[in-house]
Scaffold this active site. Structure first.
Site, PDB file in Angstrom:
ATOM      1  CG  ASP A   1      -1.817  -1.254   1.224  1.00 27.54           C
ATOM      2  OD1 ASP A   1      -2.198  -1.714   0.137  1.00 27.54           O
ATOM      3  OD2 ASP A   1      -2.085  -1.779   2.324  1.00 27.54           O
TER       4      ASP A   1
ATOM      5  CE  LYS B   1       2.230  -2.636  -4.338  1.00 28.26           C
ATOM      6  NZ  LYS B   1       1.995  -2.244  -2.934  1.00 28.26           N
TER       7      LYS B   1
ATOM      8  N   GLY C   1      -4.635  -4.454  -3.738  1.00 31.91           N
ATOM      9  CA  GLY C   1      -5.610  -3.386  -3.964  1.00 31.91           C
ATOM     10  C   GLY C   1      -4.830  -2.149  -4.347  1.00 31.91           C
ATOM     11  CG  HIS C   2      -2.139  -2.130  -6.933  1.00 32.63           C
ATOM     12  ND1 HIS C   2      -1.203  -2.609  -7.805  1.00 32.63           N
ATOM     13  CD2 HIS C   2      -1.875  -2.733  -5.752  1.00 32.63           C
ATOM     14  CE1 HIS C   2      -0.424  -3.478  -7.181  1.00 32.63           C
ATOM     15  NE2 HIS C   2      -0.818  -3.573  -5.935  1.00 32.63           N
TER      16      HIS C   2
ATOM     17  CD  GLN D   1       0.390  -9.114  -2.776  1.00 35.34           C
ATOM     18  OE1 GLN D   1       0.965  -9.783  -3.617  1.00 35.34           O
ATOM     19  NE2 GLN D   1      -0.830  -8.688  -2.957  1.00 35.34           N
TER      20      GLN D   1
HETATM   21  P1  GDP Z   1      -0.838   0.248  -3.513  1.00 34.51           P
HETATM   22  O1  GDP Z   1      -1.448  -1.008  -3.009  1.00 34.51           O
HETATM   23  O2  GDP Z   1       0.629   0.306  -3.279  1.00 34.51           O
HETATM   24  O3  GDP Z   1      -1.204   0.570  -4.934  1.00 34.51           O
HETATM   25  O4  GDP Z   1      -1.456   1.428  -2.610  1.00 34.51           O
HETATM   26  P2  GDP Z   1      -3.008   1.601  -2.194  1.00 34.51           P
HETATM   27  O5  GDP Z   1      -3.759   2.075  -3.364  1.00 34.51           O
HETATM   28  O6  GDP Z   1      -3.485   0.381  -1.486  1.00 34.51           O
HETATM   29  O7  GDP Z   1      -2.890   2.721  -1.085  1.00 34.51           O
HETATM   30  C1  GDP Z   1      -2.349   3.981  -1.350  1.00 34.51           C
HETATM   31  C2  GDP Z   1      -3.408   5.054  -1.012  1.00 34.51           C
HETATM   32  O8  GDP Z   1      -2.793   6.326  -0.924  1.00 34.51           O
HETATM   33  C3  GDP Z   1      -4.476   5.197  -2.067  1.00 34.51           C
HETATM   34  O9  GDP Z   1      -5.675   5.614  -1.442  1.00 34.51           O
HETATM   35  C4  GDP Z   1      -3.924   6.303  -2.977  1.00 34.51           C
HETATM   36  O10 GDP Z   1      -4.937   7.003  -3.683  1.00 34.51           O
HETATM   37  C5  GDP Z   1      -3.277   7.199  -1.946  1.00 34.51           C
HETATM   38  N1  GDP Z   1      -2.099   7.947  -2.401  1.00 34.51           N
HETATM   39  C6  GDP Z   1      -1.120   7.577  -3.262  1.00 34.51           C
HETATM   40  N2  GDP Z   1      -0.137   8.504  -3.310  1.00 34.51           N
HETATM   41  C7  GDP Z   1      -0.511   9.475  -2.451  1.00 34.51           C
HETATM   42  C8  GDP Z   1       0.103  10.697  -2.016  1.00 34.51           C
HETATM   43  O11 GDP Z   1       1.187  11.064  -2.414  1.00 34.51           O
HETATM   44  N3  GDP Z   1      -0.582  11.438  -1.075  1.00 34.51           N
HETATM   45  C9  GDP Z   1      -1.776  11.053  -0.578  1.00 34.51           C
HETATM   46  N4  GDP Z   1      -2.365  11.827   0.332  1.00 34.51           N
HETATM   47  N5  GDP Z   1      -2.392   9.909  -0.957  1.00 34.51           N
HETATM   48  C10 GDP Z   1      -1.748   9.132  -1.871  1.00 34.51           C
HETATM   49  P1  IMO Z   2      -1.023  -4.309  -2.190  1.00 37.52           P
HETATM   50  O1  IMO Z   2      -0.592  -4.880  -3.534  1.00 37.52           O
HETATM   51  C1  IMO Z   2      -0.964  -4.776   2.128  1.00 37.52           C
HETATM   52  C2  IMO Z   2      -0.941  -8.901   3.647  1.00 37.52           C
HETATM   53  C3  IMO Z   2      -2.149  -9.358   4.437  1.00 37.52           C
HETATM   54  C4  IMO Z   2      -1.486 -10.341   5.382  1.00 37.52           C
HETATM   55  C5  IMO Z   2      -0.429 -11.003   4.492  1.00 37.52           C
HETATM   56  C6  IMO Z   2      -0.853 -12.322   3.888  1.00 37.52           C
HETATM   57  O2  IMO Z   2      -2.288  -3.546  -2.229  1.00 37.52           O
HETATM   58  O3  IMO Z   2       0.116  -3.581  -1.562  1.00 37.52           O
HETATM   59  P2  IMO Z   2      -2.496 -12.964   1.899  1.00 37.52           P
HETATM   60  O4  IMO Z   2      -3.969 -12.728   1.741  1.00 37.52           O
HETATM   61  O5  IMO Z   2      -1.682 -12.378   0.817  1.00 37.52           O
HETATM   62  O6  IMO Z   2      -2.176 -14.405   2.150  1.00 37.52           O
HETATM   63  O7  IMO Z   2      -2.129 -12.182   3.279  1.00 37.52           O
HETATM   64  O8  IMO Z   2      -0.156 -10.068   3.456  1.00 37.52           O
HETATM   65  N1  IMO Z   2      -1.243  -8.357   2.302  1.00 37.52           N
HETATM   66  C7  IMO Z   2      -1.197  -7.052   1.991  1.00 37.52           C
HETATM   67  N2  IMO Z   2      -0.964  -5.978   2.766  1.00 37.52           N
HETATM   68  N3  IMO Z   2      -1.152  -4.635   0.802  1.00 37.52           N
HETATM   69  C8  IMO Z   2      -1.340  -5.712   0.003  1.00 37.52           C
HETATM   70  O9  IMO Z   2      -1.364  -5.631  -1.336  1.00 37.52           O
HETATM   71  C9  IMO Z   2      -1.416  -6.987   0.609  1.00 37.52           C
HETATM   72  N4  IMO Z   2      -1.625  -8.238   0.140  1.00 37.52           N
HETATM   73  C10 IMO Z   2      -1.495  -9.053   1.177  1.00 37.52           C
HETATM   74  O10 IMO Z   2      -2.729  -8.272   5.134  1.00 37.52           O
HETATM   75  O11 IMO Z   2      -0.807  -9.651   6.405  1.00 37.52           O
HETATM   76 MG    MG Z   3      -2.949  -1.670  -1.746  1.00 40.69          MG
END
Ligand code: GDP
Ligand code: IMO
Ligand code: MG
Length: 430
Positions: free
Chosen positions: A13, A16, A40-41, A223
């Site tokens: 998170d 990415k 979840g991206h 991840q």
């Molecule tokens: P990922 O799994 O690495 O793609 O990240 P996620 O989407 O799960 O979580 C990142 C969250 O931060 C999302 O809600 C994005 O919209 C938000 N986000 C990404 N870059 C920034 C930033 O520079 N500032 C803020 N405030 N939010 C951001």
């Molecule tokens: P993105 O791509 C954050 C964590 C779960 C748990 C561990 C194992 O959005 O960064 P799993 O269901 O994969 O067997 O769970 O990995 N986990 C993540 N944490 N972002 C993710 O994906 C994750 N995908 C799995 O919370 O601790």
């Molecule tokens: Mg994510």
């Protein structure tokens, strides 16, 4: 420059999805190489926000081929939901390709994921309960079902029958859960297979041809480094190789074709699920809000509250080493604007021993007490409108430079908000 791996450097998170979407337009193809719908991206385009689980973040660019590689696990229902969502929004999925060698997540994988977690009780991993671990378990045991198997009813029925001979007794006798029949599974999976048929192809061959034609490929990690099955904080990890090396095994192209490794690094740390996290804090900002609220840190996949903590320079250095980072995208710097001072962890004290890299031994890491440096913040200055490095307050510039020092890697992007335009480019070569 040709191909780039984009990889999470912490516990996921990091943003990415945002950075992948930002740079995907420079590439001919974006490839997911591991993981499944545990990811979840988030992509924000104008006032629209998408949470992607299976489909690569290159999907927003019609000329870009989006590949779900052989290293991924696929939940067909989730994939179809995403395809339908994009098509309904006028975003074409005609250029989406799914590897015939990617493994299929079956309903019993999801049941077993939940059952194993229950069995672990207070030692549970905190998985996303999407069946990821049990699906990779079957892959490694060489009894999994692949996307190509869905395309031949005879083969699929035969493999299902053998799988259920093994799975049903487990579900019934050990976990006292409902069992499955071949017909029952075929009823839901075969119609989905027909809809997915046009997308399933030999993606390794396709990528090889793209490489030979001089096309540029972006590998989108899911991840992150510390969730990697080999290099992460085992056993509190996911079941795939999320680090940069996974990009070649999970897609089928050679290492010589990768030029750059872009590490996505949040300006602080978050973690979902169980396991140690040395810099974790339940910090209240001066306004009485938690970092979780300030950064809106709630999971895209499960909605769970993310644990938050100060930036961990030990992890940054470790991620630089195991991924071979060439560049960093530092994200969510805007979220730190509410602090008078900002702490950075530069080392750990583990049972009386000082570490400047992540200790290999699990119990040493579990005992790690962070050694902090404190830097002045830029409280009250809204940096979300900054578009060049020079516009950032000096304290923010110093923070970025200190992170570069700790990671031994240059920061090429600073992200100051979720939108595409809320980004400062500082040295990324297009
Ligand atoms: P990922 O799994 O690495 O793609 O990240 P996620 O989407 O799960 O979580 C990142 C969250 O931060 C999302 O809600 C994005 O919209 C938000 N986000 C990404 N870059 C920034 C930033 O520079 N500032 C803020 N405030 N939010 C951001
Ligand atoms: P993105 O791509 C954050 C964590 C779960 C748990 C561990 C194992 O959005 O960064 P799993 O269901 O994969 O067997 O769970 O990995 N986990 C993540 N944490 N972002 C993710 O994906 C994750 N995908 C799995 O919370 O601790
Ligand atoms: Mg994510």
């Amino acid at each position: 420059m040709s191909s780039t791996v984009l990889v999470g450097t912490q516990w996921g998170d990091e943003g990415k999805g945002k950075i992948c979407d930002l740079i995907a337009g420079d590439f001919d193809c974006v490839v997911r190489y591991q993981g499944g719908n545990n990811a979840g991206h988030t992509i924000v385009v104008g006032d629209k926000k998408y949470g992607l689980h299976q489909v690569p973040s290159g999907i927003m660019y019609p000329q870009c081929i989006s590949v779900i590689g052989n290293g991924c696990v696929v939940n067909p229902a989730v994939l179809l939901e995403e395809i339908d969502m994009f098509e309904a929004d006028g975003i074409s999925t005609a250029n989406l390709k799914v590897s015939g060698n990617a493994h299929v997540i079956m309903p019993y994988h999801i049941d077993l994921d939940g059952a194993y977690e229950e069995l672990l009780g207070s030692h549970n991993i905190g998985t996303t309960k999407r069946g990821i671990g049990p699906c990779y378990q079957d892959k490694m045991a060489r009894i999994g079902i692949r996307m190509q198997d869905l395309l031949d009813e005879g083969v699929f029925r035969d493999k299902m029958a053998r799988a259920l001979d093994r799975v049903n007794p487990q579900l019934e006798l050990i976990f006292h859960r409902p069992t499955y029949t071949v017909d029952q599974i075929c009823e839901t999976y075969l119609p989905m297979a027909e809809r997915l048929r046009p997308y399933i192809t030999e993606t390794g061959l396709l990528l090889g041809e793209l490489v030979d034609a001089g096309e540029r490929i972006l590998f989108e990690g899911a991840q992150a480094t510390l969730l990697d099955i080999d290099h992460g904080t085992y056993p509190y990890v996911t079941s795939s190789n999320c680090t940069a090396g996974g990009a070649v095994t999970g897609s089928g192209i050679g290492m010589k074709n990768v030029d750059r490794v872009l590490g996505i690094m949040k300006a602080y740390i978050t973690r979902v699920g169980s396991g140690p996290m040395p810099t974790e804090l339940a910090y209240e900002t001066p306004e009485g809000r938690t970092l979780t609220e300030q950064g809106y840190e709630y999971g895209v996949t499960t909605g769970r509250r993310r644990r938050c903590g100060w930036f961990d320079g030990v992890i940054a250095r470790y991620a630089a080493r195991v991924n071979g980072l060439t560049d960093i995208a530092l994200t969510k710097l805007d979220v730190l604007s509410e602090f008078d001072t900002i702490k950075l962890c530069v080392a750990y004290e583990c049972n009386g021993v000082r570490y400047t890299t992540v200790p290999e031994h699990e119990s040493a890491f579990a005992a790690a007490v962070p050694v902090y440096e404190e830097m002045p913040g830029w409280r009250g200055v809204d940096i979300s409108g900054c578009r060049s490095f020079d516009e950032l307050p000096e304290a923010a510039q110093n923070y970025v430079h200190r992170i570069e020092e700790l990671a031994g890697t240059k920061v090429s992007f600073v992200s100051v908000g979720p939108g595409r335009d809320q980004t400062i480019e500082c040295g990324w070569e297009h």
